[in-house]
Motif scaffolding. Structure first.
Motif, PDB file in Angstrom:
ATOM      1  N   LEU A 111       0.820  -1.218   0.000  1.00  0.00           N
ATOM      2  CA  LEU A 111       0.000   0.000   0.000  1.00  0.00           C
ATOM      3  C   LEU A 111       0.854   1.270   0.000  1.00  0.00           C
ATOM      4  O   LEU A 111       0.405   2.326  -0.439  1.00  0.00           O
ATOM      5  CB  LEU A 111      -0.916   0.007   1.225  1.00  0.00           C
ATOM      6  N   ILE A 112       2.081   1.164   0.507  1.00  0.00           N
ATOM      7  CA  ILE A 112       2.906   2.363   0.721  1.00  0.00           C
ATOM      8  C   ILE A 112       3.246   3.055  -0.591  1.00  0.00           C
ATOM      9  O   ILE A 112       3.088   4.282  -0.716  1.00  0.00           O
ATOM     10  CB  ILE A 112       4.191   1.989   1.481  1.00  0.00           C
ATOM     11  N   PHE A 113       3.719   2.291  -1.574  1.00  0.00           N
ATOM     12  CA  PHE A 113       4.144   2.896  -2.842  1.00  0.00           C
ATOM     13  C   PHE A 113       3.005   3.630  -3.555  1.00  0.00           C
ATOM     14  O   PHE A 113       3.144   4.812  -3.888  1.00  0.00           O
ATOM     15  CB  PHE A 113       4.768   1.828  -3.733  1.00  0.00           C
ATOM     16  N   PRO A 114       1.863   2.986  -3.788  1.00  0.00           N
ATOM     17  CA  PRO A 114       0.773   3.709  -4.469  1.00  0.00           C
ATOM     18  C   PRO A 114       0.200   4.855  -3.644  1.00  0.00           C
ATOM     19  O   PRO A 114      -0.198   5.880  -4.206  1.00  0.00           O
ATOM     20  CB  PRO A 114      -0.278   2.627  -4.723  1.00  0.00           C
ATOM     21  N   LEU A 115       0.140   4.704  -2.319  1.00  0.00           N
ATOM     22  CA  LEU A 115      -0.347   5.795  -1.474  1.00  0.00           C
ATOM     23  C   LEU A 115       0.552   7.018  -1.589  1.00  0.00           C
ATOM     24  O   LEU A 115       0.078   8.156  -1.733  1.00  0.00           O
ATOM     25  CB  LEU A 115      -0.426   5.339  -0.014  1.00  0.00           C
ATOM     26  N   THR A 116       1.859   6.786  -1.539  1.00  0.00           N
ATOM     27  CA  THR A 116       2.806   7.902  -1.662  1.00  0.00           C
ATOM     28  C   THR A 116       2.719   8.532  -3.040  1.00  0.00           C
ATOM     29  O   THR A 116       2.743   9.769  -3.184  1.00  0.00           O
ATOM     30  CB  THR A 116       4.240   7.403  -1.402  1.00  0.00           C
ATOM     31  N   TRP A 117       2.630   7.721  -4.064  1.00  0.00           N
ATOM     32  CA  TRP A 117       2.505   8.213  -5.443  1.00  0.00           C
ATOM     33  C   TRP A 117       1.269   9.110  -5.565  1.00  0.00           C
ATOM     34  O   TRP A 117       1.332  10.215  -6.128  1.00  0.00           O
ATOM     35  CB  TRP A 117       2.401   7.024  -6.387  1.00  0.00           C
ATOM     36  N   ALA A 118       0.157   8.633  -5.019  1.00  0.00           N
ATOM     37  CA  ALA A 118      -1.080   9.405  -5.101  1.00  0.00           C
ATOM     38  C   ALA A 118      -0.963  10.728  -4.343  1.00  0.00           C
ATOM     39  O   ALA A 118      -1.407  11.783  -4.831  1.00  0.00           O
ATOM     40  CB  ALA A 118      -2.238   8.578  -4.544  1.00  0.00           C
ATOM     41  N   LEU A 119      -0.355  10.694  -3.163  1.00  0.00           N
ATOM     42  CA  LEU A 119      -0.198  11.916  -2.362  1.00  0.00           C
ATOM     43  C   LEU A 119       0.732  12.913  -3.043  1.00  0.00           C
ATOM     44  O   LEU A 119       0.471  14.115  -3.042  1.00  0.00           O
ATOM     45  CB  LEU A 119       0.324  11.558  -0.977  1.00  0.00           C
ATOM     46  N   PHE A 120       1.811  12.415  -3.638  1.00  0.00           N
ATOM     47  CA  PHE A 120       2.712  13.305  -4.380  1.00  0.00           C
ATOM     48  C   PHE A 120       1.976  13.938  -5.565  1.00  0.00           C
ATOM     49  O   PHE A 120       2.135  15.130  -5.861  1.00  0.00           O
ATOM     50  CB  PHE A 120       3.929  12.531  -4.888  1.00  0.00           C
ATOM     51  N   ALA A 121       1.187  13.141  -6.252  1.00  0.00           N
ATOM     52  CA  ALA A 121       0.441  13.651  -7.411  1.00  0.00           C
ATOM     53  C   ALA A 121      -0.572  14.719  -7.002  1.00  0.00           C
ATOM     54  O   ALA A 121      -0.883  15.638  -7.776  1.00  0.00           O
ATOM     55  CB  ALA A 121      -0.268  12.504  -8.122  1.00  0.00           C
ATOM     56  N   LEU A 122      -1.054  14.619  -5.752  1.00  0.00           N
ATOM     57  CA  LEU A 122      -2.013  15.602  -5.240  1.00  0.00           C
ATOM     58  C   LEU A 122      -1.335  16.833  -4.649  1.00  0.00           C
ATOM     59  O   LEU A 122      -2.015  17.748  -4.179  1.00  0.00           O
ATOM     60  CB  LEU A 122      -2.913  14.949  -4.180  1.00  0.00           C
ATOM     61  N   GLY A 123       0.013  16.835  -4.676  1.00  0.00           N
ATOM     62  CA  GLY A 123       0.745  18.008  -4.204  1.00  0.00           C
ATOM     63  C   GLY A 123       1.281  17.915  -2.795  1.00  0.00           C
ATOM     64  O   GLY A 123       1.677  18.930  -2.209  1.00  0.00           O
ATOM     65  N   ALA A 124       1.298  16.731  -2.203  1.00  0.00           N
ATOM     66  CA  ALA A 124       1.813  16.563  -0.832  1.00  0.00           C
ATOM     67  C   ALA A 124       3.303  16.854  -0.793  1.00  0.00           C
ATOM     68  O   ALA A 124       4.012  16.652  -1.783  1.00  0.00           O
ATOM     69  CB  ALA A 124       1.540  15.144  -0.343  1.00  0.00           C
ATOM     70  N   PRO A 125       3.822  17.327   0.341  1.00  0.00           N
ATOM     71  CA  PRO A 125       5.259  17.624   0.459  1.00  0.00           C
ATOM     72  C   PRO A 125       6.101  16.360   0.406  1.00  0.00           C
ATOM     73  O   PRO A 125       5.601  15.242   0.630  1.00  0.00           O
ATOM     74  CB  PRO A 125       5.361  18.308   1.823  1.00  0.00           C
ATOM     75  N   VAL A 126       7.398  16.520   0.173  1.00  0.00           N
ATOM     76  CA  VAL A 126       8.284  15.390  -0.051  1.00  0.00           C
ATOM     77  C   VAL A 126       8.395  14.481   1.161  1.00  0.00           C
ATOM     78  O   VAL A 126       8.571  13.265   1.036  1.00  0.00           O
ATOM     79  CB  VAL A 126       9.680  15.902  -0.494  1.00  0.00           C
ATOM     80  N   TRP A 127       8.274  15.045   2.381  1.00  0.00           N
ATOM     81  CA  TRP A 127       8.440  14.231   3.583  1.00  0.00           C
ATOM     82  C   TRP A 127       7.256  13.277   3.834  1.00  0.00           C
ATOM     83  O   TRP A 127       7.315  12.407   4.710  1.00  0.00           O
ATOM     84  CB  TRP A 127       8.635  15.110   4.818  1.00  0.00           C
ATOM     85  N   THR A 128       6.198  13.406   3.050  1.00  0.00           N
ATOM     86  CA  THR A 128       5.022  12.552   3.211  1.00  0.00           C
ATOM     87  C   THR A 128       5.367  11.075   3.063  1.00  0.00           C
ATOM     88  O   THR A 128       4.752  10.212   3.707  1.00  0.00           O
ATOM     89  CB  THR A 128       3.950  12.923   2.172  1.00  0.00           C
ATOM     90  N   CYS A 129       6.360  10.775   2.213  1.00  0.00           N
ATOM     91  CA  CYS A 129       6.726   9.374   1.978  1.00  0.00           C
ATOM     92  C   CYS A 129       7.163   8.694   3.277  1.00  0.00           C
ATOM     93  O   CYS A 129       6.863   7.512   3.507  1.00  0.00           O
ATOM     94  CB  CYS A 129       7.825   9.280   0.928  1.00  0.00           C
ATOM     95  N   TYR A 130       7.856   9.441   4.150  1.00  0.00           N
ATOM     96  CA  TYR A 130       8.286   8.869   5.420  1.00  0.00           C
ATOM     97  C   TYR A 130       7.099   8.607   6.349  1.00  0.00           C
ATOM     98  O   TYR A 130       7.037   7.588   7.036  1.00  0.00           O
ATOM     99  CB  TYR A 130       9.275   9.801   6.114  1.00  0.00           C
ATOM    100  N   ALA A 131       6.166   9.546   6.382  1.00  0.00           N
ATOM    101  CA  ALA A 131       5.008   9.412   7.269  1.00  0.00           C
ATOM    102  C   ALA A 131       4.184   8.179   6.914  1.00  0.00           C
ATOM    103  O   ALA A 131       3.750   7.413   7.792  1.00  0.00           O
ATOM    104  CB  ALA A 131       4.144  10.668   7.198  1.00  0.00           C
ATOM    105  N   VAL A 132       3.966   7.964   5.612  1.00  0.00           N
ATOM    106  CA  VAL A 132       3.203   6.803   5.167  1.00  0.00           C
ATOM    107  C   VAL A 132       3.945   5.514   5.525  1.00  0.00           C
ATOM    108  O   VAL A 132       3.362   4.552   6.042  1.00  0.00           O
ATOM    109  CB  VAL A 132       2.946   6.872   3.646  1.00  0.00           C
ATOM    110  N   TYR A 133       5.236   5.490   5.260  1.00  0.00           N
ATOM    111  CA  TYR A 133       6.058   4.307   5.514  1.00  0.00           C
ATOM    112  C   TYR A 133       6.037   3.930   6.992  1.00  0.00           C
ATOM    113  O   TYR A 133       5.807   2.767   7.358  1.00  0.00           O
ATOM    114  CB  TYR A 133       7.495   4.599   5.065  1.00  0.00           C
ATOM    115  N   ILE A 134       6.275   4.909   7.857  1.00  0.00           N
ATOM    116  CA  ILE A 134       6.320   4.654   9.303  1.00  0.00           C
ATOM    117  C   ILE A 134       4.970   4.145   9.803  1.00  0.00           C
ATOM    118  O   ILE A 134       4.899   3.176  10.568  1.00  0.00           O
ATOM    119  CB  ILE A 134       6.729   5.932  10.056  1.00  0.00           C
TER     120      ILE A 134
END
Length: 519
Positions: free
Chosen positions: A390-413
């Motif tokens: 779930l982490i990879f597609p969730l991060t991809w979707a959030l980045f596409a929606l304009g989320a900041p770069v640090w979002t990838c860590y929050a989802v992963y953790i």
């Protein structure tokens, strides 16, 4: 506790100290290597190297899967005490690794090269060098794959001293490479990649020579036991399913960051990962020291001792992580400014988040050894792959929606700390009578208390004292000492405190007697 268990505990304590000596040296050298590497390559080349590392690391799903399989089957065979079977397992594992290495090389030299040349964000004029790095990285991956059975054999025999010495040699050679690159007048990125291959080749040759000379079962034969290969392939396949999600999450995020934010942010993530990897290697020594005994005790049917080791190792892992997390989080900016000549933007934030990412990953690592020792991993790996995937597609979707770069860590953790550990508990309960209620009382509760209390004093100091070099040199030792005291008082039971004191005393006393005897 039976004498055999007492001796096993003594061996675990001794091996842990040996591995900590190894990791202390490799961590110091590794951190300095990161500084010299960034200085030698520059932010642009460093970022390119990190991007290619992410592409190549996709092959890590095979490497990780086969590594776990090799370790499990070799250690399990030793636990059974059948030399003929151990030799059969070793040769089959080596030949399986050779086959996998060929497949990985073909995949990377086709799909990897295509992605690098068509999709990756490589600065203008650096594509030729990037392709050189890619080819060298493929060779390094292949050498690493065919080295796995030999390093697994060393760990299975609990020869941690030789494992420690070679790790120190490895990081020292990589530091020498960075200095050579620093004073090179040509393309530094290409030279760096070629020299990395030379180091990997040297390590592979040494491990092969040592195992052949030291262990009876490590005699290679160009034969494959087909039933065992089928079982090993199935086991590796399910491991690969779980590992694929992990690899895509960690290294696939590198590519997402590259595509959405550019190579500069890859450099910042690379810096954070350098420190984070050193810490993970340090903490991972608990798993390395505990794993052979957990697997062997499970093979012998000594489940009570097996569960005790897994619970104790999990608690120690969490507490040791906080010894690093607290000072690094409090002084990340100053740490990076002292360590690096040029600090990439966002590196300090990434470093803080990466520490908690390590905690999330390492928190349930030792528990998985029980599932792997049982061998019935199909359902578990399917659940892990689905959940972690779930982490990879969730991060991809959030980045596409304009989320900041640090979002990838929050989802992963969030996913690893909660959902993945929940899947691990489900998997353990399916294959064993693991005492889950006792685990939450004796492990989870004290770890949670330590997690909160360990930050109290450092936060008070930081609130009343502005950031400065003097505060750094006061804050770091105070944070470490305060966290250790918190872990000892609030994290350990009376028996665990006694265990630590007795084992440290026994190891020191034994070494003193040995030195006197030698003199």
């Amino acid at each position: 506790m039976p004498e055999s268990s007492s001796e096993n505990n003594k061996r675990i304590a001794k091996n842990t100290l040996v591995l900590y000596f190894r990791t202390f040296i490799t961590m110091i050298v590794g951190l300095y290597t990161g500084r010299v590497m960034l200085q030698a390559l520059g932010v642009e080349n460093y970022g390119i190297n990190n991007v290619i590392g992410g592409i190549v690391a996709m092959s890590g799903l095979l490497t990780a899967a086969m590594s776990k399989s090799c370790s499990r089957y070799i250690t399990y065979a030793l636990g059974k005490g059948d030399l003929a079977n151990s030799r059969k397992v070793f040769s089959t594992v080596v030949n399986a690794q050779i086959i996998m290495a060929i497949l990985v090389a073909l995949a990377l030299e086709s799909v990897g090269i295509w992605f690098l040349n068509t999709t990756a964000d490589i600065p203008e004029g650096r594509l030729y060098a990037a392709n050189w790095v890619m080819h060298c990285a493929v060779v390094t991956v292949v050498l690493g794959l065919i080295s796995v059975p030999y390093s697994s054999t060393i760990v299975a025999h609990e020869r941690m001293s030789i494992y420690a010495y070679m790790s120190i040699v490895d990081v020292t050679l990589k530091l020498i490479i960075c200095f050579a690159v620093l004073y090179y007048g040509g393309d530094r990125l290409i030279l760096f990649a070629v020299l990395q291959v030379c180091v990997s080749l040297g390590m592979r040759l040494f491990y092969g020579w040592y195992c052949t000379r030291s262990f009876e079962e490590a005699k290679y034969e160009a034969k494959i036991d087909k039933p065992l290969l089928k079982e090993l392939t199935a086991f590796s396949g399910w491991n690969m399913l779980g590992s694929s999600a992990s690899i895509f999450n960690s290294h696939g995020l590198n590519m997402l960051i590259n595509v959405f934010f550019g190579v500069t942010f890859n450099a910042a993530r690379g810096v954070a990962n350098t420190v984070n990897n050193c810490v993970q290697n340090f903490i991972g020594n608990f798993g390395t020291a505990f794993q052979p005994q957990i697997t062997k005790s499970y093979a012998k049917g000594d489940y009570e001792y097996c569960f005790s080791l897994a619970s104790r190792g999990t608690k120690f892992t969490w507490l040791m992580m906080y010894v690093f997390i607290v000072p690094v989080c409090m002084e990340a900016d100053m740490l990076l400014s002292i360590w690096l000549v040029e600090v990439p933007d966002y590196a300090a934030l990434f470093l803080r988040l990466a520490m908690f990412e390590s905690l999330a990953v390492q928190s349930g690592h030792i528990l998985y050894v029980i599932i792997q020792a049982d061998g019935n991993i199909k359902r578990y790996q399917i659940e892990v792959a689905f959940t972690a995937g779930l982490i990879f597609p969730l991060t991809w979707a959030l980045f596409a929606l304009g989320a900041p770069v640090w979002t990838c860590y929050a989802v992963y953790i969030g996913v690893y700390l909660t959902l993945i550990n929940w899947v691990k508990f489900r998997g353990i309960l399916r294959v064993s009578d693991f005492p889950l209620k006792n685990f939450f009382v004796e492990v989870f509760k004290p770890c949670l208390i330590v997690s909160v209390v360990s930050f109290v004093l450092p936060l008070i100091i930081a609130y009343y004292w502005e950031d400065s070099i003097l505060r750094f040199f006061v804050m770091v030792p105070v944070s470490v000492l305060w966290t250790i005291i918190t872990c000892y008082v609030l994290g350990l039971t009376q028996n665990e405190r006694k265990f630590f004191i007795e084992k440290c005393h026994t190891i020191v006393y034994t070494k003193v007697l040995r030195k006197k005897h030698e003199n």
